[in-house]
Motif scaffolding. Sequence first.
Motif, PDB file in Angstrom:
ATOM      1  N   LEU A 356       0.814  -1.228   0.000  1.00  0.00           N
ATOM      2  CA  LEU A 356       0.000   0.000   0.000  1.00  0.00           C
ATOM      3  C   LEU A 356       0.838   1.264   0.000  1.00  0.00           C
ATOM      4  O   LEU A 356       0.411   2.307  -0.491  1.00  0.00           O
ATOM      5  CB  LEU A 356      -0.942   0.001   1.206  1.00  0.00           C
ATOM      6  N   PHE A 359       1.269   3.415  -3.025  1.00  0.00           N
ATOM      7  CA  PHE A 359       0.183   4.283  -3.507  1.00  0.00           C
ATOM      8  C   PHE A 359       0.088   5.584  -2.701  1.00  0.00           C
ATOM      9  O   PHE A 359      -0.912   6.283  -2.764  1.00  0.00           O
ATOM     10  CB  PHE A 359      -1.167   3.542  -3.416  1.00  0.00           C
ATOM     11  N   SER A 360       1.148   5.891  -1.921  1.00  0.00           N
ATOM     12  CA  SER A 360       1.090   7.053  -1.036  1.00  0.00           C
ATOM     13  C   SER A 360       0.926   8.377  -1.790  1.00  0.00           C
ATOM     14  O   SER A 360       0.491   9.378  -1.205  1.00  0.00           O
ATOM     15  CB  SER A 360       2.341   7.114  -0.153  1.00  0.00           C
ATOM     16  N   GLU A 362      -1.188   8.711  -4.267  1.00  0.00           N
ATOM     17  CA  GLU A 362      -2.588   8.790  -4.676  1.00  0.00           C
ATOM     18  C   GLU A 362      -3.566   8.629  -3.502  1.00  0.00           C
ATOM     19  O   GLU A 362      -4.683   9.133  -3.557  1.00  0.00           O
ATOM     20  CB  GLU A 362      -2.886   7.691  -5.711  1.00  0.00           C
ATOM     21  N   ILE A 363      -3.116   7.920  -2.475  1.00  0.00           N
ATOM     22  CA  ILE A 363      -3.984   7.673  -1.306  1.00  0.00           C
ATOM     23  C   ILE A 363      -3.362   8.346  -0.090  1.00  0.00           C
ATOM     24  O   ILE A 363      -2.164   8.195   0.170  1.00  0.00           O
ATOM     25  CB  ILE A 363      -4.137   6.160  -1.040  1.00  0.00           C
ATOM     26  N   GLU A 364      -4.167   9.062   0.671  1.00  0.00           N
ATOM     27  CA  GLU A 364      -3.650   9.794   1.839  1.00  0.00           C
ATOM     28  C   GLU A 364      -3.090   8.829   2.886  1.00  0.00           C
ATOM     29  O   GLU A 364      -3.586   7.703   3.051  1.00  0.00           O
ATOM     30  CB  GLU A 364      -4.766  10.649   2.458  1.00  0.00           C
ATOM     31  N   ILE A 367      -5.344   7.173   5.507  1.00  0.00           N
ATOM     32  CA  ILE A 367      -6.197   6.103   4.973  1.00  0.00           C
ATOM     33  C   ILE A 367      -5.392   4.799   4.904  1.00  0.00           C
ATOM     34  O   ILE A 367      -5.879   3.733   5.294  1.00  0.00           O
ATOM     35  CB  ILE A 367      -6.738   6.476   3.570  1.00  0.00           C
ATOM     36  N   ILE A 368      -4.145   4.904   4.442  1.00  0.00           N
ATOM     37  CA  ILE A 368      -3.263   3.729   4.403  1.00  0.00           C
ATOM     38  C   ILE A 368      -3.067   3.171   5.804  1.00  0.00           C
ATOM     39  O   ILE A 368      -3.132   1.959   6.028  1.00  0.00           O
ATOM     40  CB  ILE A 368      -1.901   4.083   3.751  1.00  0.00           C
ATOM     41  N   THR A 400     -14.922   6.781   0.412  1.00  0.00           N
ATOM     42  CA  THR A 400     -13.458   6.663   0.512  1.00  0.00           C
ATOM     43  C   THR A 400     -13.014   5.261   0.112  1.00  0.00           C
ATOM     44  O   THR A 400     -12.043   5.083  -0.637  1.00  0.00           O
ATOM     45  CB  THR A 400     -12.988   6.966   1.960  1.00  0.00           C
ATOM     46  N   ASP A 403     -13.246   4.770  -3.635  1.00  0.00           N
ATOM     47  CA  ASP A 403     -12.153   5.469  -4.329  1.00  0.00           C
ATOM     48  C   ASP A 403     -10.851   4.680  -4.236  1.00  0.00           C
ATOM     49  O   ASP A 403     -10.112   4.553  -5.223  1.00  0.00           O
ATOM     50  CB  ASP A 403     -11.955   6.868  -3.737  1.00  0.00           C
ATOM     51  N   VAL A 404     -10.585   4.150  -3.031  1.00  0.00           N
ATOM     52  CA  VAL A 404      -9.352   3.381  -2.815  1.00  0.00           C
ATOM     53  C   VAL A 404      -9.350   2.125  -3.682  1.00  0.00           C
ATOM     54  O   VAL A 404      -8.364   1.811  -4.353  1.00  0.00           O
ATOM     55  CB  VAL A 404      -9.205   3.011  -1.317  1.00  0.00           C
ATOM     56  N   ILE A 407      -8.607   2.954  -7.318  1.00  0.00           N
ATOM     57  CA  ILE A 407      -7.184   3.262  -7.562  1.00  0.00           C
ATOM     58  C   ILE A 407      -6.367   1.972  -7.617  1.00  0.00           C
ATOM     59  O   ILE A 407      -5.524   1.779  -8.497  1.00  0.00           O
ATOM     60  CB  ILE A 407      -6.643   4.203  -6.464  1.00  0.00           C
TER      61      ILE A 407
END
Length: 415
Positions: A356, A359-360, A362-364, A367-368, A400, A403-404, A407
């Motif tokens: 994960l 994807f930092s 694209e994803i906050e 959230i990760i 959320t 969206d995740v 992605i």
Amino acid sequence: MASINLIESFAEFKEAENIDRPTLMKVLEDVFKTLLRKKYGSDENFDVIVNTEKGDLEILRRRTIVTDGEVEDDNAQIAYSEAIKIEPDYQIGEDLYEEVEIQDFGRRAILAAKQTLSARIGDLKKNILVKKYADKEGEIITGEVYQVWKKEVLLLDDEGNELILPKAEQIPTDYFKKGENIKAVVKKVELRNNAPLILLSRTSPLFLAKLLEIEVPEIFDGLIVIKKIVREPGERAKVAVESYDDRIDPVGACVGMKGSRIHGIVRELRNENIDIINYTANIQLLIQRALTPARISRMDIDQERKYASVFLMPDQVSLAIGKKGVNIKLACELTGFEIDVFREEEQEHSEFDIDLEEFSDEIEEWIIDELKRIGCDTARSVLELTSEELVRRSDLEVETVEDVRKILQEEFDKE
């Protein structure tokens, strides 16, 4: 004058500063009352008065004055005619106090008393030393190297007490020179052959725990707790930590800014690699973290047998096993599971996974972190769960989650 300077006559007194005064007085009293019993048959009518500051001692003999011819006990009574020779004003029925000259005991008896006193004080000092270090068990101390032998190193503390660091408790790459100050943890304290034996260790997991406690204020304050430490001294260590404060990242706090906190510990442990991992009750995630720095493709867990089959890509197998098998050995000790690693078959349609963290951009980050909290460290581990399951298990909103998933799925669709 029937007194004796104990500091001059009994040199051991000078070294007895750590023994409390009442205990010293009791020892002296016992020694001289033994002399009195040997000479007079009883010590009941004798007072031993000790001045430990000046080192003076007086022995007073107390007898009751009785009529001539009625003396029944020479230790307790004295005839009137004898009493008035000492002091003419004495009357029958009064108590007469006489000083007993130390020299009256004889040279041999005084020498024996000196030896007894020396032995008693020696025993007291041993017991005080044992108690002092027994209270320090598990604590780090610093000692100066006094002598280096093949099987052990002799250290001296700041009071000159002897401490032993056995070869088995030294890091394999440890090398000590006389006069060097070294740190170690107090492992064991005992009396062996009536002599205090204080054993130190630099290989104990407790040594690393205490070093972390010194370097990381959050551990000292109890905000971060060390759940478990396993070590292969000089090679590698794994430390599982947990934070009681959600605002504190336990791994980041232990490592410090740019590794500032951990670097000093690594140097002290002769460049031992230290893996700090975030403890979790999720055994699958714990095993994955314990096998750091290897990346796991998948695993099968047998909870009853406490056995895990871990599958990795060929380039990750050697990382999981580690040099001389150290990494996987420590992972087994940390998790309590027997772990076997297997090479993942590289087939044309074999599935690959992505961490994960990749994807930092694209994803906050929060959230990760939330997905990791529920055991989802990789893209596939997220996609294997439905949106409803992810919402139920996490604090994330439906939008959320969708969206995740979008992605992550797009990344696999590129393949």
